[in-house]
Scaffold this motif. Structure first.
Motif, PDB file in Angstrom:
ATOM      1  N   ASP A 158    -135.177 -71.358  36.861  1.00 51.39           N
ATOM      2  CA  ASP A 158    -134.200 -70.471  36.010  1.00 51.39           C
ATOM      3  C   ASP A 158    -133.003 -69.958  36.564  1.00 51.39           C
ATOM      4  OD1 ASP A 158    -136.058 -70.758  33.933  1.00 51.39           O
ATOM      5  OD2 ASP A 158    -137.249 -68.838  34.586  1.00 51.39           O
ATOM      6  N   GLU A 159    -132.846 -69.777  38.132  1.00 57.37           N
ATOM      7  CA  GLU A 159    -131.733 -69.428  38.395  1.00 57.37           C
ATOM      8  C   GLU A 159    -130.506 -70.355  38.613  1.00 57.37           C
ATOM      9  OE1 GLU A 159    -132.309 -67.466  42.107  1.00 57.37           O
ATOM     10  OE2 GLU A 159    -133.916 -66.015  41.534  1.00 57.37           O
ATOM     11  N   TYR A 160    -130.901 -71.535  38.297  1.00 54.40           N
ATOM     12  CA  TYR A 160    -130.035 -72.757  38.273  1.00 54.40           C
ATOM     13  C   TYR A 160    -128.940 -72.755  37.139  1.00 54.40           C
ATOM     14  CZ  TYR A 160    -132.094 -75.720  42.145  1.00 54.40           C
ATOM     15  OH  TYR A 160    -132.240 -76.136  43.195  1.00 54.40           O
ATOM     16  N   PHE A 161    -129.730 -72.130  35.944  1.00 53.79           N
ATOM     17  CA  PHE A 161    -128.755 -72.015  34.696  1.00 53.79           C
ATOM     18  C   PHE A 161    -127.883 -70.661  34.640  1.00 53.79           C
ATOM     19  CE2 PHE A 161    -132.690 -74.710  33.886  1.00 53.79           C
ATOM     20  CZ  PHE A 161    -132.046 -75.883  34.173  1.00 53.79           C
ATOM     21  N   VAL A 162    -126.899 -70.850  34.677  1.00 57.09           N
ATOM     22  CA  VAL A 162    -125.932 -69.320  34.731  1.00 57.09           C
ATOM     23  C   VAL A 162    -124.775 -69.618  33.618  1.00 57.09           C
ATOM     24  CG1 VAL A 162    -124.298 -68.043  36.090  1.00 57.09           C
ATOM     25  CG2 VAL A 162    -126.438 -68.991  37.388  1.00 57.09           C
ATOM     26  N   ALA A 163    -124.381 -68.691  32.705  1.00 57.33           N
ATOM     27  CA  ALA A 163    -123.425 -68.588  31.794  1.00 57.33           C
ATOM     28  C   ALA A 163    -122.228 -68.703  32.448  1.00 57.33           C
ATOM     29  CB  ALA A 163    -123.618 -67.437  30.856  1.00 57.33           C
ATOM     30  N   LYS A 164    -121.046 -68.927  31.989  1.00 57.46           N
ATOM     31  CA  LYS A 164    -119.765 -68.983  32.541  1.00 57.46           C
ATOM     32  C   LYS A 164    -119.303 -67.621  32.564  1.00 57.46           C
ATOM     33  CE  LYS A 164    -118.024 -71.264  28.988  1.00 57.46           C
ATOM     34  NZ  LYS A 164    -116.933 -71.918  28.229  1.00 57.46           N
ATOM     35  N   SER A 165    -118.605 -67.410  33.695  1.00 53.45           N
ATOM     36  CA  SER A 165    -117.771 -65.990  34.035  1.00 53.45           C
ATOM     37  C   SER A 165    -116.462 -66.053  33.562  1.00 53.45           C
ATOM     38  CB  SER A 165    -117.805 -65.654  35.529  1.00 53.45           C
ATOM     39  OG  SER A 165    -119.121 -65.384  35.862  1.00 53.45           O
ATOM     40  N   ASP A 486    -126.001 -80.627  28.124  1.00 54.03           N
ATOM     41  CA  ASP A 486    -126.912 -81.086  28.059  1.00 54.03           C
ATOM     42  C   ASP A 486    -128.190 -80.279  28.833  1.00 54.03           C
ATOM     43  OD1 ASP A 486    -126.002 -82.756  26.163  1.00 54.03           O
ATOM     44  OD2 ASP A 486    -126.148 -84.388  27.616  1.00 54.03           O
ATOM     45  N   ASN A 487    -127.990 -79.854  30.142  1.00 53.03           N
ATOM     46  CA  ASN A 487    -128.923 -79.354  31.078  1.00 53.03           C
ATOM     47  C   ASN A 487    -128.905 -77.801  30.827  1.00 53.03           C
ATOM     48  OD1 ASN A 487    -129.698 -81.897  31.860  1.00 53.03           O
ATOM     49  ND2 ASN A 487    -127.938 -82.225  33.327  1.00 53.03           N
ATOM     50  N   ASN A 488    -127.932 -77.189  30.705  1.00 53.36           N
ATOM     51  CA  ASN A 488    -127.711 -75.659  30.832  1.00 53.36           C
ATOM     52  C   ASN A 488    -127.492 -75.078  29.517  1.00 53.36           C
ATOM     53  OD1 ASN A 488    -127.102 -73.088  31.475  1.00 53.36           O
ATOM     54  ND2 ASN A 488    -125.383 -73.514  32.897  1.00 53.36           N
ATOM     55  N   PRO A 489    -128.837 -74.498  29.271  1.00 53.11           N
ATOM     56  CA  PRO A 489    -128.892 -73.843  27.968  1.00 53.11           C
ATOM     57  C   PRO A 489    -128.255 -72.580  27.864  1.00 53.11           C
ATOM     58  CG  PRO A 489    -130.748 -73.239  29.115  1.00 53.11           C
ATOM     59  CD  PRO A 489    -130.101 -74.061  30.237  1.00 53.11           C
TER      60      PRO A 489
END
Length: 497
Positions: A158-165, A486-489
């Motif tokens: 889960d920590e791989y997927f981060v929203a944009k800053s 595709d990979n980062n929700p």
């Protein structure tokens, strides 16, 4: 020393994610527990982190993957598909930057735990890797704007997927990393470590980050540190000496990507067969001598060079070092220059800078690497520092304080000094002109035009193929790569894409 580290390919696996198989020891790999034991391990990890700046197979920003992104988007170079991008545009550079950031975060976390390294050495290594992390984020922010920020290694999927800053937040982190790096890095190294990041490199890119943010006052303060002792940067007497094998890591070089035709013979490999040179030579070498010529100069840049001759009535020596042109006498790749004109695209000039043009062709490097060149990539030159400082003071309403910087550039090119009394508009026009011809093929032009708000004007006013595809809103930044979408929700695409 030409190559600062022997590039070692290190596989470091995460443990503790909850799955039993991740905790099993594989005798054929180097695990996290087995690796972080000594200072040598840190140096190997640092080598791997540097590798992502110039490694072709891993999307290095300073090899063809990144240079195509930076070069093709200005008005001085063109390609067949300018501004007609596919969804995967830039994915190699995006992935390479985040791999470099991932490795940097590992070093920051693991180095303090190694008891055999002195505290001073630990601080220096962490400062060095913060420079590399900051540089990768600088490249990401410059090309994509708002991007995810990772400051620790992920401990779960889960920590791989981060929203944009927001872009402003990314620049705050960039400047923080460069600040820490400048505080902990040495001014220079002993000869065997020449090429590693220095205090000057950290300050140079910090100043550039401030300039990109239009914080001219802070940019001025940072650049002025580089223009006085204890630093001793200066312009090389001969402009062309910045782009050959014989004068690498010279007094003008603030940070330089170390490349060499060593290792294996194949540049697309990620194993022992990998060659550690660059293939930029093949990308830009003319087709007449076997090059790919996928991106080539516009005629606009030739006309810009011809606006002013030297005090002796000759062509600007930077033009001679940068281009060949129709009607020029002499040889290029041991053939008459006339053999290269006219061509398929009716170009009046071709790139010469950074090429091994004295050879017959670039098929084989000096040590046998296929398509490999050993010429280091100058990532930041003192000439850039001078012209950025000139811009910073001019944009604060003090064009009189830019004269020394600009005249140093002009004097090296054998041009007369500027007349007194320039106002802000006149000085900025001169700075824009000098930057255009000083930094051809150095990945500056697009970012300069964007900072000055001149992208649409200058691209429209050029002979660049595909200029009709340019969208002044959409093409300020690159689209988030489709693989990331595709990979980062949590990822959102840029407007217009």
């Amino acid at each position: 020393m030409k190559r600062i580290f022997s590039i070692l390919f290190i596989v470091i696996f995460f443990v503790g994610c909850g799955d039993d198989f991740l905790n099993e020891s594989n005798p054929n790999t180097i695990t996290k527990e087995a690796f972080w034991k000594s200072e040598g391990d840190v140096l190997k990890a640092l080598a791997g982190t540097y590798n992502y700046l110039g490694n072709l197979d891993n999307g290095g920003y300073y090899d063809h993957s990144g240079m195509d992104l930076t070069i093709d988007r200005g008005d001085d170079f063109t390609a067949a598909n300018s501004f007609n991008y596919l969804p995967g545009i830039g994915s190699n550079v995006w992935n390479g930057a985040y791999k470099g950031i991932f490795r940097a975060n590992q070093i920051i976390e693991e180095t303090p735990q190694i008891s055999t390294i002195s505290d001073d050495s630990k601080k220096r290594y962490i400062a060095e890797v913060k420079f590399l992390r900051g540089l990768n984020y600088f490249h990401l922010a410059s090309n994509w704007g708002a991007v995810p920020i990772h400051l620790t290694t992920p401990k779960s999927m889960d920590e791989y997927f981060v929203a944009k800053s927001p872009e402003d937040s990314v620049y705050i982190q960039i400047i923080s990393d460069f600040t820490d790096a400048a505080e902990g890095l040495p001014i220079s190294y002993s000869s065997e470590w020449v090429g590693r990041a220095t205090k000057g490199a950290a300050l140079g890119f910090m100043g550039k980050a401030y300039l990109y943010q239009k914080d001219y006052a802070k940019a001025e303060i940072v650049f002025e540190q580089l223009m006085q002792p204890p630093f001793s940067y200066a312009l090389m007497n001969n402009y062309a000496d910045n782009f050959d094998l014989q004068h690498e890591n010279n007094i003008e070089s603030v940070f330089e990507i170390q490349v060499q035709d060593v290792g294996g013979t194949y540049m697309w490999a990620s194993d022992a067969n990998e060659n550690l040179g660059t293939r930029l030579n093949m990308e830009y070498m003319p087709r007449e001598v076997g090059g790919w010529s996928q991106v080539y100069t516009t005629n606009k840049i030739l006309m810009e060079f011809q606006k002013e001759k030297t005090t002796d009535g000759e062509f600007d020596p930077r033009m001679v070092a940068t281009l060949i042109w129709e009607g020029e006498p002499g040889l290029f790749y041991q053939r008459p220059i006339s053999d290269f004109f006219p061509d398929l695209y009716d170009t009046k000039c071709k790139l010469k800078k950074y090429l091994n043009w004295q050879q017959e062709n670039e098929e084989i490097g000096i040590n046998g690497g296929v398509h490999s060149s050993s010429i280091n990539i100058r990532a930041l030159r003192y000439a850039d520092v001078l012209l950025m400082h000139a811009e910073a003071v001019t944009m604060q309403g003090r064009p009189q304080d830019a004269y020394n910087d600009v005249n140093l550039i002009r004097q090296r090119a054998h041009l007369s000094d500027l007349p007194a009394g320039y106002n802000q508009g006149q000085m900025m026009a001169e700075i824009r002109h000098q930057r255009m011809i000083e930094f051809v093929f150095e990945g500056q032009r697009f970012y300069d035009l964007r900072r000055w708000g001149l992208l649409q004007q200058e691209i429209s006013n050029s002979d660049k193929r595909g200029r009709e595809n340019f969208d002044p809103e959409k093409h300020q930044y690159l689209p988030i790569p489709q693989s990331e979408m595709d990979n980062n929700p949590k990822m959102e695409q840029l407007p217009g894409w």
